[in-house]
Design a protein around this motif. Structure first.
Motif, PDB file in Angstrom:
ATOM      1  N   SER A  57       0.767  -1.286  -0.058  1.00 44.47           N
ATOM      2  CA  SER A  57      -0.020   0.186  -0.203  1.00 44.47           C
ATOM      3  C   SER A  57       0.923   1.280   0.067  1.00 44.47           C
ATOM      4  CB  SER A  57      -0.896  -0.178   1.081  1.00 44.47           C
ATOM      5  OG  SER A  57      -1.826  -1.060   1.235  1.00 44.47           O
ATOM      6  N   LEU A  61       0.999   3.891  -2.978  1.00 45.89           N
ATOM      7  CA  LEU A  61       0.816   5.571  -2.517  1.00 45.89           C
ATOM      8  C   LEU A  61       1.770   6.314  -3.329  1.00 45.89           C
ATOM      9  CD1 LEU A  61      -0.500   7.748  -0.726  1.00 45.89           C
ATOM     10  CD2 LEU A  61       1.077   7.152   1.273  1.00 45.89           C
ATOM     11  N   ILE A 137      -5.520   6.277  -2.112  1.00 46.01           N
ATOM     12  CA  ILE A 137      -5.408   7.117  -1.002  1.00 46.01           C
ATOM     13  C   ILE A 137      -4.356   8.297  -1.809  1.00 46.01           C
ATOM     14  CG2 ILE A 137      -4.028   7.625   0.854  1.00 46.01           C
ATOM     15  CD1 ILE A 137      -5.219   4.710   2.190  1.00 46.01           C
ATOM     16  N   LEU A 141      -5.504  11.846  -1.629  1.00 49.69           N
ATOM     17  CA  LEU A 141      -4.452  12.943  -0.831  1.00 49.69           C
ATOM     18  C   LEU A 141      -3.265  13.283  -1.302  1.00 49.69           C
ATOM     19  CD1 LEU A 141      -5.309  11.018   2.855  1.00 49.69           C
ATOM     20  CD2 LEU A 141      -6.226  13.272   1.908  1.00 49.69           C
ATOM     21  N   GLY A 147      -1.309  10.734   3.286  1.00 44.77           N
ATOM     22  CA  GLY A 147      -1.410   9.781   2.813  1.00 44.77           C
ATOM     23  C   GLY A 147      -0.752   8.374   3.730  1.00 44.77           C
ATOM     24  N   LEU A 150      -2.945   8.005   7.067  1.00 41.75           N
ATOM     25  CA  LEU A 150      -4.029   7.294   7.104  1.00 41.75           C
ATOM     26  C   LEU A 150      -3.879   5.735   6.716  1.00 41.75           C
ATOM     27  CD1 LEU A 150      -7.256   7.229   6.685  1.00 41.75           C
ATOM     28  CD2 LEU A 150      -6.587   7.786   3.814  1.00 41.75           C
ATOM     29  N   LEU A 151      -2.829   5.310   6.168  1.00 39.40           N
ATOM     30  CA  LEU A 151      -2.251   4.203   6.090  1.00 39.40           C
ATOM     31  C   LEU A 151      -2.073   3.487   7.349  1.00 39.40           C
ATOM     32  CD1 LEU A 151      -0.242   3.768   2.863  1.00 39.40           C
ATOM     33  CD2 LEU A 151      -2.561   2.727   3.286  1.00 39.40           C
TER      34      LEU A 151
END
Length: 230
Positions: A57, A61, A137, A141, A147, A150-151
């Motif tokens: 992820s 990102l 994301i 963002l 980002g 948030l992750l």
């Protein structure tokens, strides 16, 4: 199809030329594994899955954020929006598989009495979900710090929530915990089927959402300016 492969190769080259990024991609799942290794084997397996999900992820990102300046030029060169986000997603899936393979071998060597097919399926689900999740994301963002935070919040929720609670099923990587239960604890096949269904539904929803977000953003063509009428 050739353009999808071209964008995938560009994504892989951009990420792999950063040796520090590659090291961190391998380090994060390893740290998750080592922290839980001395406890129950199921905990270390589940932590490993979260580490792989976090790593892929995060790579997605940064790939989505780093491509913002390149995308207008590719659009001018004739690339369609779906070729850009699907090609990037394809490259991230390949990278995610490359990250997951050595950790699958690690579980085979280090842990006994597991359903290794389930371990492999759980890792595939982690990679399948993580790539579009990180891209989404990155698209929503534009600043990498927000980002990343948030992750981190999502991974923390995934670790703290009770897997049997209704809220846990709304998290993106719940499928890996269900499949891990089947693979480690040798439970009935219901855990496996629920995990695979959850991963398939979440992956499709994320891909559709990514398509919508990227489609709108890439069709705005902010690089074009109308000349004033004289």
């Amino acid at each position: 199809m050739n353009r999808l492969v071209t964008v995938a190769e560009m994504t892989l080259r951009e990420l792999t030329r950063r040796r520090g990024v590659l090291l961190l991609l391998l380090l994060m799942p390893l740290v998750f594994w080592m922290i839980r290794r001395d406890s129950y084997v199921g905990q270390s397996i589940r932590a490993l899955f979260l580490g792989i999900s976090w790593a892929v992820s995060t790579a997605a990102l940064f790939a989505a954020s780093g491509a913002r300046e390149l995308e207008p030029r590719l659009r001018l060169a004739g690339y369609r929006p779906h070729q850009l986000y699907l090609g990037r997603m394809l490259g991230l899936w390949v990278l995610g598989l490359a990250v997951a393979v050595p950790f699958f071998l690690l579980t085979v060597i280090d842990a006994n009495n597991l359903r290794y097919a389930g371990i492999a399926l759980a890792m595939l689900c982690c990679v399948a979900v993580a790539a579009p999740f990180g891209m989404l994301i990155g698209a929503l963002l534009p600043r990498e710090l927000e980002g990343t935070l948030l992750l981190l919040t999502v991974v923390a929720m995934q670790m703290l929530l009770d897997p049997a609670s209704p809220g846990a099923k709304l998290t993106p990587f719940w499928s890996s915990r269900e499949i891990a239960t089947w693979a480690v604890d040798h439970t009935d096949a219901g855990y496996l089927s629920r995990g695979l269904l959850h991963a398939a539904v979440v992956t499709v929803l994320l891909i559709v959402t990514v398509a919508g977000v990227f489609g709108v953003r890439l069709r705005r063509r902010r690089h074009l300016h109308h000349a004033p009428l004289t």
